[in-house]
Design an enzyme around this catalytic site. Sequence first.
Site, PDB file in Angstrom:
ATOM      1  N   GLY A   2      37.070   9.757 -22.540  1.00  0.00           N
ATOM      2  CA  GLY A   2      36.615   8.423 -22.935  1.00  0.00           C
ATOM      3  C   GLY A   2      37.667   7.350 -22.709  1.00  0.00           C
ATOM      4  O   GLY A   2      37.387   6.286 -22.148  1.00  0.00           O
ATOM      5  N   LYS A  55      34.553  12.299 -39.125  1.00  0.00           N
ATOM      6  CA  LYS A  55      33.149  12.180 -38.682  1.00  0.00           C
ATOM      7  C   LYS A  55      32.274  13.139 -39.479  1.00  0.00           C
ATOM      8  O   LYS A  55      31.203  12.783 -39.956  1.00  0.00           O
ATOM      9  CB  LYS A  55      33.019  12.567 -37.200  1.00  0.00           C
ATOM     10  CG  LYS A  55      33.415  11.510 -36.205  1.00  0.00           C
ATOM     11  CD  LYS A  55      33.012  12.000 -34.807  1.00  0.00           C
ATOM     12  CE  LYS A  55      33.749  11.274 -33.713  1.00  0.00           C
ATOM     13  NZ  LYS A  55      33.587  11.864 -32.403  1.00  0.00           N
ATOM     14  N   GLU A 111      45.513   8.247 -29.064  1.00  0.00           N
ATOM     15  CA  GLU A 111      44.537   9.338 -29.084  1.00  0.00           C
ATOM     16  C   GLU A 111      45.018  10.457 -28.145  1.00  0.00           C
ATOM     17  O   GLU A 111      44.743  11.631 -28.375  1.00  0.00           O
ATOM     18  CB  GLU A 111      43.135   8.845 -28.676  1.00  0.00           C
ATOM     19  CG  GLU A 111      42.011   9.665 -29.303  1.00  0.00           C
ATOM     20  CD  GLU A 111      40.616   9.088 -29.069  1.00  0.00           C
ATOM     21  OE1 GLU A 111      40.185   8.992 -27.910  1.00  0.00           O
ATOM     22  OE2 GLU A 111      39.936   8.747 -30.059  1.00  0.00           O
TER      23      GLU A 111
HETATM   24  O1  F6P Z   1      36.928   8.500 -31.228  1.00  0.00           O
HETATM   25  C1  F6P Z   1      36.550   9.675 -30.633  1.00  0.00           C
HETATM   26  C2  F6P Z   1      35.818   9.461 -29.359  1.00  0.00           C
HETATM   27  O2  F6P Z   1      35.332  10.694 -28.946  1.00  0.00           O
HETATM   28  C3  F6P Z   1      36.667   8.816 -28.267  1.00  0.00           C
HETATM   29  O3  F6P Z   1      37.503   9.707 -27.633  1.00  0.00           O
HETATM   30  C4  F6P Z   1      35.619   8.223 -27.405  1.00  0.00           C
HETATM   31  O4  F6P Z   1      36.161   7.310 -26.517  1.00  0.00           O
HETATM   32  C5  F6P Z   1      34.718   7.620 -28.453  1.00  0.00           C
HETATM   33  O5  F6P Z   1      34.712   8.582 -29.495  1.00  0.00           O
HETATM   34  C6  F6P Z   1      33.319   7.294 -28.008  1.00  0.00           C
HETATM   35  O6  F6P Z   1      32.629   8.420 -27.565  1.00  0.00           O
HETATM   36  P1  F6P Z   1      31.280   8.301 -26.754  1.00  0.00           P
HETATM   37  O7  F6P Z   1      31.565   7.608 -25.480  1.00  0.00           O
HETATM   38  O8  F6P Z   1      30.819   9.713 -26.555  1.00  0.00           O
HETATM   39  O9  F6P Z   1      30.305   7.529 -27.591  1.00  0.00           O
END
Ligand code: F6P
Length: 543
Positions: free
Chosen positions: A270, A507, A356
């Site tokens: 991400g 989460k 991160e």
């Molecule tokens: O914060 C955790 C995370 O998995 C990030 O690494 C990522 O950029 C973000 O959440 C958003 O994730 P997604 O693009 O799957 O919604």
Amino acid sequence: MSDNALPSQRPAWAALRAHYDATKTTHLRDLFATDPGRGTRMTAEAVGIFLDYSKNRVTDETLKLLLALADASDLKGRIHAMFSGEKINITENRAVLHTALRAPRGATITVDGKNVVPEVHAVLDAMAAFADRIRSGEWKGFTGKPIKNVVNIGIGGSDLGPVMANEALRFYAKRELTFRFLSNVDGTDFAETVHDLDPAETLFIVCSKTFTTQETMTNAESAREWSLAALKDKAAVAKHFVAVSTNAAEVTKFGIDTANMFGFWDWVGGRYSMDSAVGLSTMLAIGPVQFREMLAGFHAMDEHFRTTPFEKNLPALLGLISVWYGSFFGAETVAVLPYDQYLKRFPAYLQQLTMESNGKRVTLGGAEVDYQTGAVYWGEPGTNGQHSFYQLIHQGTKLIPCDFIAFCKSLNPVGRHHDLLMANVFAQAEALAFGKTAEQVKADKVPDWLVPHKTFPGNRPSNVLLLEKLTPFALGSLVALYEHTVFTQGVVWNIGSFDQWGVELGKALASKIVPELEAATEPDLKHDSSTNALITRYRAGKK
Ligand code: F6P
């Protein structure tokens, strides 16, 4: 190095430790006084970025030892492993191939026996065709009006890169289009984002790698309701919602036509995705041609990192120098100080990229580390920071290495502004390094009691990154520079830079708490006494 090994056990690390003990009090004033060539020698230049690293607390010997540590860590081999698609993200069994996102058409990069480059370009081509239709007004909303507003719904890597790039490249953007970025699950973010928009002229990009992220899906559902409340027909979703995701099944379930889905792959993290389809909003703003120029900047820095000897390699040098401060001096933070208003969100973007990635406390093999790893990155654009937190950097008790980022040419040359701005860059780096001694303060006829207050100890390190002009190419090269700096740090620390398990616990707990907050009758709370009491108080308070 084996996955279990602690780099701190290596002879190269021990040599640096001994060198640190011997040189830790050496002052930059003395280093410059005894070595007049330092300011021109300790520089490197590549891909349009000039790096002056001479104002760091390093000598030629320090650099030699850091480069030896890079060799002992097999940095070269790890770079090769990343670029060739090996599954170096071991906890998720994934390749790490953001570099493939900017590989030229015709390149070959293989994952699980398949060349991924043609797919990358197929998505870029689809994005370009879509961007052209939106930008030209050919794409019409459900009522026949062209799109005027674009709202990217995403969070983390699906938000910070697009937001940062939207600010950074605003000079090049189509100003007739308005861009907004909705990320927080706080209803205020939703309300303020849409309050003055016309649903008939608004396109939502639901941007989520997984398409399951609570914040993004909640905002996307509210956006769909908001849109349908005005447009009154489910068929409108296809005209006002597109998706950026790796999860076609969930995209379809949401009601978005997969013809309007722009995909990417599980080998793109991400926080490394702003140059994938996640950058769709960027492409809508600056157009496909300039988006490809940005990709070319990324790629040029990739090639520099992959092929240049480490003593002239910008990401390797920056990475090694930051390891020196973090793991040997114990510096806990790094300030990133862009002297360009367009880069105002760059520090926030770097926070996810760096923290991160390298906010880890065990080695790849799971052993607990006995040295500092990822630093806290933070910053604000200059000169604003000078009038707020620079005081602490100059005269406080903490060692805060700084990265100054500046451009020779302003995109908006107005009167004397740019020379004034740049004078501040050079002055700050000079003041941090050399300070002002008590003798110099006394020579200004300052009374004795005031001298300690007006003395600047100096010896506070910084890098200066000087570029010609903020272009899409320059932005790409700058982001890739930091991506590879993070990679270099992670290799030396022997940590996994490409997973983010640390976000999972919160989460999971939040999903458990949601029904407890929404229950009609008092729930049977089984948390600790503090959490139980807070939930009870909130339930009472929201009535
Ligand atoms: O914060 C955790 C995370 O998995 C990030 O690494 C990522 O950029 C973000 O959440 C958003 O994730 P997604 O693009 O799957 O919604």
